[in-house]
Design a protein around this motif. Structure first.
Motif, PDB file in Angstrom:
ATOM      1  N   ASP A  35      -6.483   4.285  -8.906  1.00  0.00           N
ATOM      2  CA  ASP A  35      -5.638   5.101  -8.025  1.00  0.00           C
ATOM      3  C   ASP A  35      -5.819   4.687  -6.572  1.00  0.00           C
ATOM      4  N   ALA A  36      -7.077   4.494  -6.162  1.00  0.00           N
ATOM      5  CA  ALA A  36      -7.365   4.180  -4.759  1.00  0.00           C
ATOM      6  C   ALA A  36      -6.882   2.796  -4.362  1.00  0.00           C
ATOM      7  N   SER A  37      -6.939   1.840  -5.299  1.00  0.00           N
ATOM      8  CA  SER A  37      -6.576   0.465  -4.951  1.00  0.00           C
ATOM      9  C   SER A  37      -5.100   0.161  -5.164  1.00  0.00           C
ATOM     10  N   THR A  38      -4.404   0.991  -5.940  1.00  0.00           N
ATOM     11  CA  THR A  38      -2.989   0.727  -6.226  1.00  0.00           C
ATOM     12  C   THR A  38      -2.095   1.130  -5.061  1.00  0.00           C
ATOM     13  N   LEU A  39      -2.462   2.212  -4.364  1.00  0.00           N
ATOM     14  CA  LEU A  39      -1.618   2.714  -3.277  1.00  0.00           C
ATOM     15  C   LEU A  39      -1.359   1.664  -2.194  1.00  0.00           C
ATOM     16  N   PRO A  40      -2.374   0.933  -1.707  1.00  0.00           N
ATOM     17  CA  PRO A  40      -2.073  -0.113  -0.712  1.00  0.00           C
ATOM     18  C   PRO A  40      -1.093  -1.158  -1.229  1.00  0.00           C
ATOM     19  N   LEU A  41      -1.160  -1.500  -2.528  1.00  0.00           N
ATOM     20  CA  LEU A  41      -0.234  -2.478  -3.099  1.00  0.00           C
ATOM     21  C   LEU A  41       1.192  -1.946  -3.083  1.00  0.00           C
ATOM     22  N   LEU A  42       1.367  -0.665  -3.416  1.00  0.00           N
ATOM     23  CA  LEU A  42       2.705  -0.063  -3.406  1.00  0.00           C
ATOM     24  C   LEU A  42       3.276  -0.042  -1.993  1.00  0.00           C
ATOM     25  N   ILE A  43       2.426   0.319  -1.020  1.00  0.00           N
ATOM     26  CA  ILE A  43       2.888   0.370   0.380  1.00  0.00           C
ATOM     27  C   ILE A  43       3.270  -1.025   0.852  1.00  0.00           C
ATOM     28  N   MET A  44       2.524  -2.051   0.417  1.00  0.00           N
ATOM     29  CA  MET A  44       2.839  -3.430   0.797  1.00  0.00           C
ATOM     30  C   MET A  44       4.206  -3.828   0.268  1.00  0.00           C
ATOM     31  N   GLY A  45       4.493  -3.444  -0.977  1.00  0.00           N
ATOM     32  CA  GLY A  45       5.801  -3.754  -1.559  1.00  0.00           C
ATOM     33  C   GLY A  45       6.928  -3.080  -0.792  1.00  0.00           C
ATOM     34  N   VAL A  46       6.703  -1.808  -0.410  1.00  0.00           N
ATOM     35  CA  VAL A  46       7.709  -1.077   0.368  1.00  0.00           C
ATOM     36  C   VAL A  46       7.905  -1.729   1.725  1.00  0.00           C
ATOM     37  N   LEU A  47       6.806  -2.181   2.338  1.00  0.00           N
ATOM     38  CA  LEU A  47       6.868  -2.803   3.661  1.00  0.00           C
ATOM     39  C   LEU A  47       7.724  -4.073   3.623  1.00  0.00           C
ATOM     40  N   ILE A  48       7.591  -4.857   2.574  1.00  0.00           N
ATOM     41  CA  ILE A  48       8.384  -6.088   2.443  1.00  0.00           C
ATOM     42  C   ILE A  48       9.858  -5.748   2.311  1.00  0.00           C
ATOM     43  N   GLU A  49      10.163  -4.718   1.490  1.00  0.00           N
ATOM     44  CA  GLU A  49      11.568  -4.323   1.314  1.00  0.00           C
ATOM     45  C   GLU A  49      12.148  -3.802   2.628  1.00  0.00           C
ATOM     46  N   VAL A  50      11.366  -3.003   3.360  1.00  0.00           N
ATOM     47  CA  VAL A  50      11.834  -2.474   4.642  1.00  0.00           C
ATOM     48  C   VAL A  50      12.091  -3.614   5.623  1.00  0.00           C
ATOM     49  N   THR A  51      11.215  -4.640   5.609  1.00  0.00           N
ATOM     50  CA  THR A  51      11.398  -5.799   6.495  1.00  0.00           C
ATOM     51  C   THR A  51      12.732  -6.480   6.207  1.00  0.00           C
ATOM     52  N   LEU A  52      13.053  -6.652   4.930  1.00  0.00           N
ATOM     53  CA  LEU A  52      14.331  -7.268   4.547  1.00  0.00           C
ATOM     54  C   LEU A  52      15.512  -6.437   5.034  1.00  0.00           C
ATOM     55  N   LEU A  53      15.422  -5.104   4.876  1.00  0.00           N
ATOM     56  CA  LEU A  53      16.523  -4.228   5.284  1.00  0.00           C
ATOM     57  C   LEU A  53      16.711  -4.245   6.793  1.00  0.00           C
ATOM     58  N   VAL A  54      15.598  -4.215   7.543  1.00  0.00           N
ATOM     59  CA  VAL A  54      15.691  -4.239   9.002  1.00  0.00           C
ATOM     60  C   VAL A  54      16.273  -5.578   9.470  1.00  0.00           C
ATOM     61  N   LEU A  55      15.829  -6.680   8.857  1.00  0.00           N
ATOM     62  CA  LEU A  55      16.393  -7.992   9.208  1.00  0.00           C
ATOM     63  C   LEU A  55      17.890  -8.031   8.939  1.00  0.00           C
ATOM     64  N   LEU A  56      18.272  -7.457   7.785  1.00  0.00           N
ATOM     65  CA  LEU A  56      19.696  -7.430   7.441  1.00  0.00           C
ATOM     66  C   LEU A  56      20.483  -6.609   8.448  1.00  0.00           C
ATOM     67  N   GLY A  57      19.920  -5.437   8.843  1.00  0.00           N
ATOM     68  CA  GLY A  57      20.617  -4.583   9.803  1.00  0.00           C
ATOM     69  C   GLY A  57      20.731  -5.229  11.173  1.00  0.00           C
ATOM     70  N   VAL A  58      19.609  -5.731  11.697  1.00  0.00           N
ATOM     71  CA  VAL A  58      19.617  -6.373  13.017  1.00  0.00           C
ATOM     72  C   VAL A  58      20.481  -7.627  12.994  1.00  0.00           C
ATOM     73  N   GLY A  59      20.356  -8.402  11.920  1.00  0.00           N
ATOM     74  CA  GLY A  59      21.131  -9.633  11.811  1.00  0.00           C
ATOM     75  C   GLY A  59      22.625  -9.355  11.742  1.00  0.00           C
ATOM     76  N   SER A  60      23.018  -8.311  10.992  1.00  0.00           N
ATOM     77  CA  SER A  60      24.447  -7.959  10.883  1.00  0.00           C
ATOM     78  C   SER A  60      25.002  -7.563  12.248  1.00  0.00           C
ATOM     79  N   TYR A  61      24.208  -6.838  13.008  1.00  0.00           N
ATOM     80  CA  TYR A  61      24.631  -6.444  14.354  1.00  0.00           C
ATOM     81  C   TYR A  61      24.815  -7.673  15.233  1.00  0.00           C
ATOM     82  N   LEU A  62      23.859  -8.610  15.166  1.00  0.00           N
ATOM     83  CA  LEU A  62      23.956  -9.814  15.987  1.00  0.00           C
ATOM     84  C   LEU A  62      25.135 -10.681  15.577  1.00  0.00           C
ATOM     85  N   VAL A  63      25.418 -10.725  14.277  1.00  0.00           N
ATOM     86  CA  VAL A  63      26.584 -11.491  13.795  1.00  0.00           C
ATOM     87  C   VAL A  63      27.870 -10.846  14.294  1.00  0.00           C
TER      88      VAL A  63
END
Length: 594
Positions: free
Chosen positions: A250-278
């Motif tokens: 339980d203690a070691s899985t939570l950081p892995l889940l947050i890391m996965g969410v962080l990567i997905e959020v990075t992709l979404l933010v890049l897509l949003g910022v990039g779409s605006y710049l385009v």
């Protein structure tokens, strides 16, 4: 979770330990790391070539030559990555790992042979077994693989980030903003991992101890009809391991889940910022597409980042156990070197305390045993009898005083020469899982079969060995407990006879035997001790009444010394012990008569 304070090693320390344990193969290991680094730089460049490749593909005027040019370079760096990575794994594939583990176990074996017995006795058998087997494997076998994974998840993103700043600095800045968020996840994961490992190891140790105790005590438990109760205790330890595992997951899985969410959020933010710049014509659509492709390709290795961390903690823990043995210094030998001239034993003003103990095991002890004499050491349990014989064979060095064999200080003697002077017959016999022939031959490795047989005859064990199906070639492990205590004792005495050392230490070898076995063993001892300096640790005073010197110990001190007659006449400690044993003997006789 445990409230204990746990520490984890910095990655640079893990790397330094890896290089140190690689020993003579450290150069090959560093070369492997260098090739891995170059391989992942090449992979990062191959990813970055998506920028010009997609730009050429979506150019207003499609030029096949431009597309093929950038595709060719991407193929080149991809192939270069494969070749360099393959060469980097040469450390694993070419058998170097096997050589490193072999060398490491050889070094550990050498360190154990030179380790002071006092230090060695601090380790449990299970601990040493784990260090020699699993710890060596954990620290070495994963060296190349873990290094490769770690470099992949650090070098490739770094190369991509640096190149992206030259292509589109605004999107690169967005990626850079997410990197600081990984650091607390990394620290969290390492802390959770080290606590989990520590508590899991502790729970496993308790389970192992409980299991060994249960199995060893089964005959007694069955006799007492208590197998169920103790099985319940064992089951509680098993459930405790299960709970610790569940908490750790339980203690070691939570950081892995947050890391996965962080990567997905990075992709979404890049897509949003990039779409605006385009949309604002500040960014070309192919550039945004290329960055999204690259980041999506990086998501898998980045998600592995936290998963690799426990491997470093596993290696670090294994390294520390191995280093604890390799860093233990042998007892120093004084100079100039000395060689015994006779077989006298002299102890002068010796003080000795076991490590961690406040009370002295020996307190200002002085005594002398002349060569070719029978000498006895008596006293209550814990009075220092066994400690003294251990120090004679340099189990450890006394904190004060000197021990001499034939005029030579044991601290100035070569250990092999020192041990050549002693034969020891213990009360508890240890025989190795080998043939009876080889068990006896351990007394002198170069002895012929005929010499071994002659020693067995002198120890009165030839007859029962000859009755065994394979005689001297019978393995001790095959016959197991079918040998009686007296037979096992006589085999150990045959070993001592074959060694033919001038000083013999007997730790009451007949104390646990029945009358018939005792008579046979006593005959074997008589053959062993001819023309030797004999030191007997005695519990039954009747067996040493003819000794030339009897030393009486009490609470670490030598309180009386003399012959049996003189000590009885003195009416001191020895006299009290003698009277007590005589009363017990008289009581036993009267009981039998009744």
């Amino acid at each position: 979770m445990s409230s204990k304070h746990h520490h984890y090693a910095p990655l640079r320390k893990v790397f330094a330990l890896s290089v140190e344990l690689a020993g003579s193969y450290a150069g090959g290991y560093k070369r492997s790391l260098g090739l891995f680094t170059l391989a992942f730089i090449a992979q990062g460049i191959a990813f970055c070539l998506f920028y010009p490749l997609l730009k050429a593909v979506f150019a207003p005027t499609f030029v096949l030559g431009d597309v093929l040019f950038w595709f060719g370079w991407m193929t080149f760096f991809s192939l270069l990555f494969c070749v360099l990575k393959w060469m980097g794994h040469d450390f694993d594939y070419s058998g170097y790992i096997a050589e490193v583990t072999h060398d490491l176990r050889t070094k550990l074996g050498s360190a154990l042979r030179q380790m002071p017995q006092e230090e060695l006795s601090r380790y449990k058998t299970g601990e040493l077994n784990a260090i020699f087997s699993s710890n060596v494997d954990e620290s070495v076998i994963h060296m190349g693989v873990v290094a490769s994974l770690f470099l992949q998840i650090t070098v490739v993103p770094l190369v991509v980030l640096v190149v992206s700043f030259f292509i589109e600095w605004r999107l690169a800045l967005v990626m850079l903003c997410f990197i600081p968020m990984v650091i607390p996840l990394y620290l969290w994961k390492r802390r959770a991992g080290i606590v989990e490992k520590s508590e899991f190891n502790e729970a496993n140790a308790r389970l192992e101890a409980g299991f060994v105790e249960y199995v060893q005590g089964l005959p007694v438990l069955r006799a007492l009809n208590q197998t169920g109760k103790n099985a319940q205790n064992l089951n509680e330890e098993i459930l405790h391991v299960k709970r610790v595992q569940a908490q750790g997951i339980d203690a070691s899985t939570l950081p892995l889940l947050i890391m996965g969410v962080l990567i997905e959020v990075t992709l979404l933010v890049l897509l949003g910022v990039g779409s605006y710049l385009v949309d604002e014509t500040l960014l070309a659509l192919p550039t945004l597409a290329a960055m999204l492709v690259i980041v999506s390709r990086l998501s898998e290795p980045l998600s592995l980042f936290l998963g690799v961390i426990p491997m470093f903690d596993l290696m670090d823990s294994a390294f520390l156990h191995i280093k604890s043995i390799l860093n233990t210094k042998p007892l120093e030998r004084q100079t100039p070197y000395e060689v015994p001239k006779t077989f006298d034993v002299d102890v002068e003003n010796v003080d000795f305390s076991y490590r961690g103990e406040r009370d002295k095991a020996l307190d200002n002890v002085s005594l002398s045993f002349k060569e070719r004499t029978l000498n006895a050491i008596v006293g209550t349990s814990g009075s220092g009898k066994t400690t003294l014989t251990k120090l004679l064979m340099r189990y450890a060095d006394p904190q004060k005083g000197t021990i001499r064999i034939g005029g030579a200080d044991v601290r100035a003697m070569d250990n092999e020469i020192l041990m050549r002077h002693f034969s020891v017959v213990f009360q508890d016999v240890y025989l190795f899982d080998d043939t009876i022939l080889n068990n006896i031959r351990m007394g002198r490795a170069d002895a012929s079969d005929e010499e071994v047989e002659e020693a067995a005859k002198s120890a009165f064990c030839h007859e029962f060995i000859a009755r065994l199906p394979q005689g001297y070639q019978t393995r001790i492990g095959d016959i197991g407990g079918s040998l009686s205590g007296g037979e096992r004792q006589r085999i150990s005495i045959a070993r001592a006879i074959l060694k033919n050392a001038p000083i013999v230490i007997l730790d009451e070898p007949t104390a646990a035997l029945d009358t018939e076995s005792e008579v046979a063993v006593q005959k074997a001892i008589d053959a062993l001790v001819r023309d030797k300096t004999i030191i007997v640790i005695a519990h039954r005073l009747s067996t040493i009444s003819g000794a030339d010197t009897i030393c009486v110990f009490h609470e670490g001190r030598l309180v009386e010394e003399g012959t049996h007659e003189s000590l009885v006449a003195k009416e001191g400690k020895y006299h009290a012990m003698w009277r007590a044993q005589q009363r017990i003997k008289a009581w036993n006789l009267s009981t039998h008569v009744c």
